[in-house]
Write a protein that holds these residues in place. Structure first.
Motif, mmCIF file in Angstrom:
data_model
loop_
_atom_site.group_PDB
_atom_site.id
_atom_site.type_symbol
_atom_site.label_atom_id
_atom_site.label_comp_id
_atom_site.label_asym_id
_atom_site.label_seq_id
_atom_site.Cartn_x
_atom_site.Cartn_y
_atom_site.Cartn_z
ATOM 1 N N ALA A 83 0.810 -1.215 0.000
ATOM 2 C CA ALA A 83 0.000 0.000 0.000
ATOM 3 C C ALA A 83 0.846 1.269 0.000
ATOM 4 N N THR A 84 1.891 1.284 0.794
ATOM 5 C CA THR A 84 2.738 2.474 0.866
ATOM 6 C C THR A 84 3.441 2.732 -0.459
ATOM 7 N N ASP A 85 3.886 1.674 -1.122
ATOM 8 C CA ASP A 85 4.536 1.835 -2.426
ATOM 9 C C ASP A 85 3.551 2.406 -3.447
ATOM 10 N N ALA A 86 2.305 1.950 -3.399
ATOM 11 C CA ALA A 86 1.290 2.462 -4.314
ATOM 12 C C ALA A 86 1.088 3.955 -4.104
ATOM 13 N N GLN A 87 1.037 4.381 -2.855
ATOM 14 C CA GLN A 87 0.836 5.798 -2.569
ATOM 15 C C GLN A 87 2.073 6.616 -2.918
ATOM 16 N N GLY A 88 3.251 6.000 -2.807
ATOM 17 C CA GLY A 88 4.472 6.689 -3.238
ATOM 18 C C GLY A 88 4.454 6.972 -4.727
ATOM 19 N N LEU A 89 3.991 5.997 -5.517
ATOM 20 C CA LEU A 89 3.868 6.208 -6.953
ATOM 21 C C LEU A 89 2.801 7.252 -7.272
ATOM 22 N N MET A 90 1.784 7.334 -6.415
ATOM 23 C CA MET A 90 0.724 8.318 -6.627
ATOM 24 C C MET A 90 1.238 9.741 -6.509
ATOM 25 N N ARG A 91 2.257 9.935 -5.712
ATOM 26 C CA ARG A 91 2.772 11.298 -5.503
ATOM 27 C C ARG A 91 3.198 11.911 -6.831
ATOM 28 N N ARG A 92 3.863 11.139 -7.680
ATOM 29 C CA ARG A 92 4.281 11.662 -8.986
ATOM 30 C C ARG A 92 3.066 11.986 -9.839
ATOM 31 N N ALA A 93 2.049 11.132 -9.801
ATOM 32 C CA ALA A 93 0.847 11.373 -10.595
ATOM 33 C C ALA A 93 0.155 12.662 -10.162
ATOM 34 N N VAL A 94 0.054 12.855 -8.856
ATOM 35 C CA VAL A 94 -0.580 14.073 -8.333
ATOM 36 C C VAL A 94 0.239 15.298 -8.716
ATOM 37 N N GLU A 95 1.562 15.196 -8.583
ATOM 38 C CA GLU A 95 2.423 16.317 -8.940
ATOM 39 C C GLU A 95 2.310 16.635 -10.428
ATOM 40 N N ALA A 96 2.229 15.605 -11.259
ATOM 41 C CA ALA A 96 2.097 15.819 -12.700
ATOM 42 C C ALA A 96 0.827 16.603 -13.024
ATOM 43 N N ALA A 97 -0.243 16.316 -12.305
ATOM 44 C CA ALA A 97 -1.493 17.054 -12.510
ATOM 45 C C ALA A 97 -1.331 18.512 -12.111
ATOM 46 N N GLY A 98 -0.657 18.738 -10.984
ATOM 47 C CA GLY A 98 -0.431 20.104 -10.526
ATOM 48 C C GLY A 98 0.434 20.899 -11.487
ATOM 49 N N VAL A 99 1.484 20.272 -11.999
ATOM 50 C CA VAL A 99 2.375 20.939 -12.952
ATOM 51 C C VAL A 99 1.626 21.244 -14.247
ATOM 52 N N ALA A 100 0.865 20.263 -14.739
ATOM 53 C CA ALA A 100 0.133 20.449 -15.990
ATOM 54 C C ALA A 100 -0.862 21.602 -15.878
ATOM 55 N N HIS A 101 -1.566 21.668 -14.770
ATOM 56 C CA HIS A 101 -2.548 22.736 -14.586
ATOM 57 C C HIS A 101 -1.858 24.096 -14.519
ATOM 58 N N ARG A 102 -0.723 24.152 -13.842
ATOM 59 C CA ARG A 102 -0.008 25.431 -13.727
ATOM 60 C C ARG A 102 0.524 25.872 -15.088
ATOM 61 N N LEU A 103 1.023 24.950 -15.889
ATOM 62 C CA LEU A 103 1.497 25.291 -17.229
ATOM 63 C C LEU A 103 0.342 25.735 -18.128
ATOM 64 N N TRP A 104 -0.817 25.125 -17.942
ATOM 65 C CA TRP A 104 -2.002 25.507 -18.715
ATOM 66 C C TRP A 104 -2.417 26.931 -18.386
ATOM 67 N N LYS A 105 -2.413 27.249 -17.113
ATOM 68 C CA LYS A 105 -2.816 28.582 -16.687
ATOM 69 C C LYS A 105 -1.730 29.621 -16.950
ATOM 70 N N HIS A 106 -0.476 29.187 -16.934
ATOM 71 C CA HIS A 106 0.652 30.110 -17.106
ATOM 72 C C HIS A 106 1.648 29.527 -18.110
ATOM 73 N N PRO A 107 1.300 29.540 -19.392
ATOM 74 C CA PRO A 107 2.197 28.958 -20.405
ATOM 75 C C PRO A 107 3.551 29.646 -20.480
ATOM 76 N N GLU A 108 3.648 30.852 -19.937
ATOM 77 C CA GLU A 108 4.946 31.537 -19.930
ATOM 78 C C GLU A 108 5.961 30.817 -19.037
ATOM 79 N N LEU A 109 5.488 29.873 -18.216
ATOM 80 C CA LEU A 109 6.383 29.113 -17.331
ATOM 81 C C LEU A 109 6.977 27.882 -18.019
#
Length: 260
Positions: A83-109
């Motif tokens: 279970a802990t390993d699964a949640q560790g892998l989830m951290r990258r997925a969550v971060e990828a969503a956050g990065v993608a949204h920020r780039l969408w809102k601020h393409p200058e980044l």
């Protein structure tokens, strides 16, 4: 405390039981497995519909595939009761969503993202793998998960949870260890049914929120007429999952607080 250390099995013994554990988990956690599998199928179908014409959606589209790729490893670890390993892998997925949204809102980044590691090609540089100060400022968790999006706010909480509980070597890394009769024992698979259930449903809920984020980001890249089909799939999945939650997880917060 002091005493002996005990580990239940060696690597060979662990791997020998792997197939049987996966098969048992698929039966015992069939509703959760089916919910996650259906959700991942929506991601996959959506990836086949996206046509990238806007250059500002290039990186978000790539990050969408990062999220999809992580789902296979996450499901694999859940079925193995890691279970802990699964949640560790989830951290990258969550971060990828956050990065993608920020780039969408601020393409200058985009340039900041592309130049995040300015010394990466210098093998002799003492800070070869250290990100730039600008990148750390612009893509901090407070920047990625801020705003009025309920999905982003929920993902921000998951990001903290998965970081503390599954990524960093803090107290969360000690789960699975138990003292009993002066013996420190390590269980290489989660045995507590409640904790396994928490892991399944935290992952499923996180992937649902990630899907909501990426649907908003990539909606304009989906051909006319197909967005309604994706939305219909999402709504049907969501209604079915609420029924699963009601019947399977009385200890999980009410999913109806999450809005489409």
């Amino acid at each position: 405390m002091s005493g002996e250390i005990e580990i239940e099995t060696g690597l060979t013994g662990y791997l020998d039981k792997d197939a049987a554990v996966v098969e048992t988990s698929r039966k015992e956690w069939e509703p959760e497995y089916n919910a996650l599998s259906r959700l991942v199928d929506i991601f996959r179908r959506m990836s086949q519909l996206v046509i990238v014409k806007d250059k500002n959606l290039s990186l978000p589209s790539q990050l969408f595939l990062v999220v999809l790729n992580q789902s296979y490893g996450v499901a694999s670890e859940l079925l193995r009761r890691r279970a802990t390993d699964a949640q560790g892998l989830m951290r990258r997925a969550v971060e990828a969503a956050g990065v993608a949204h920020r780039l969408w809102k601020h393409p200058e980044l985009t340039q900041v993202f592309n130049e995040a590691y300015p010394d990466i090609n210098d093998d002799n540089h003492p800070k070869q793998f250290r990100p730039s100060n600008k990148y750390r400022q612009e893509f901090s968790s407070s920047q990625m998960f801020s705003g009025d999006s309920s999905a982003l706010q929920t993902l921000g909480s998951f990001y903290e949870l998965f970081s503390v509980g599954a990524s960093h070597a803090g107290l969360g890394a000690l789960t699975g260890q138990r003292w009993k009769d002066s013996v420190l024992a390590l269980s290489v698979r989660e045995t507590n049914r409640v904790e396994i259930g928490r892991a399944w449903h935290s992952v499923i809920t996180a992937y649902w929120e990630i899907l909501r984020v990426f649907f908003a980001v990539l909606k304009s890249a989906i051909p006319d007429g197909m967005t309604a089909a994706v939305e219909a799939d999402m709504k049907q999945w969501f209604e079915d999952y609420k029924k699963t939650l009601k019947g399977r997880t009385p200890w999980i917060p009410d999913v109806r607080k999450i809005n489409l």
